[in-house]
Design a protein around this motif. Structure first.
Motif, short mmCIF file in Angstrom:
data_model
loop_
_atom_site.label_atom_id
_atom_site.label_comp_id
_atom_site.label_asym_id
_atom_site.label_seq_id
_atom_site.Cartn_x
_atom_site.Cartn_y
_atom_site.Cartn_z
N HIS A 113 -34.72 -21.98 9.47
CA HIS A 113 -35.32 -22.41 8.21
C HIS A 113 -35.20 -21.24 7.23
O HIS A 113 -35.74 -20.17 7.47
N TRP A 139 -32.51 -25.99 5.89
CA TRP A 139 -32.52 -25.93 7.34
C TRP A 139 -31.07 -25.97 7.81
O TRP A 139 -30.29 -26.82 7.38
N LEU A 187 -35.85 -27.84 17.20
CA LEU A 187 -36.13 -28.26 15.83
C LEU A 187 -37.52 -28.85 15.70
O LEU A 187 -38.20 -28.64 14.70
N VAL A 245 -40.30 -28.12 12.72
CA VAL A 245 -40.73 -29.19 11.80
C VAL A 245 -42.24 -29.40 11.94
O VAL A 245 -42.93 -29.62 10.95
N HIS A 283 -44.07 -26.80 9.93
CA HIS A 283 -43.75 -26.72 8.50
C HIS A 283 -44.98 -27.11 7.67
O HIS A 283 -45.59 -28.15 7.88
#
Length: 144
Positions: A39, A90, A129, A133, A136
């Motif tokens: 990221h 990303w 991932l 996420v 985030h």
């Protein structure tokens, strides 16, 4: 006596089967994923410069950083742009190249265009991932 032993063994198996209400259909273990995820965030000087990223810009910045750090070998590292939104993006890289990619971006001095200096900063990276996420936006949780 062997019939008694067999019937006891059958009863034992039946009791064990009754205790287990669920059955495991499939077990899959992923030991080493093929890709890692990064990221990135665009930082500018002056900070109030309205610069938005696009796919080509991210690819250009990453290629410049890899070329400066590793030469032509660095430009051979495949990059997949997963999402570019505002000043964040990303990227997916092969797992074995994550260390080289992170080192190249950390060592890269950035670029300057019309008095605006820009560089990419690594916010987070992971082999999974979903872990990135899921986290985030956590930094905004306590700042609002």
């Amino acid at each position: 006596m062997s019939q008694d032993t067999n019937s006891e063994a059958e009863r034992s198996i039946l009791e064990k089967t009754r205790l287990h209400k669920t059955h495991e259909l499939l077990t899959c273990i992923i030991k080493s994923p093929p890709f890692s995820y990064v990221h990135l965030e665009l930082l500018t000087n002056p900070p109030d410069a309205a610069v938005e990223l696009d796919n080509l810009q991210v690819k250009s910045y990453c290629t410049a950083a890899l070329r400066q750090f590793l030469g032509l070998t660095g430009t051979a590292i495949p990059l997949d742009m997963l999402k570019v939104e505002g000043s964040e993006c990303w990227v997916r890289v092969p797992r074995e190249d994550l260390g080289s990619f992170a080192a190249a971006l950390t060592a890269w001095k950035g670029t300057s265009d019309e008095g605006i200096e820009s560089l990419l900063r690594i916010k987070q990276c992971s082999d999974w991932l979903g872990a990135m996420v899921g986290s985030h936006g956590q930094d905004r949780l306590w700042n609002n």
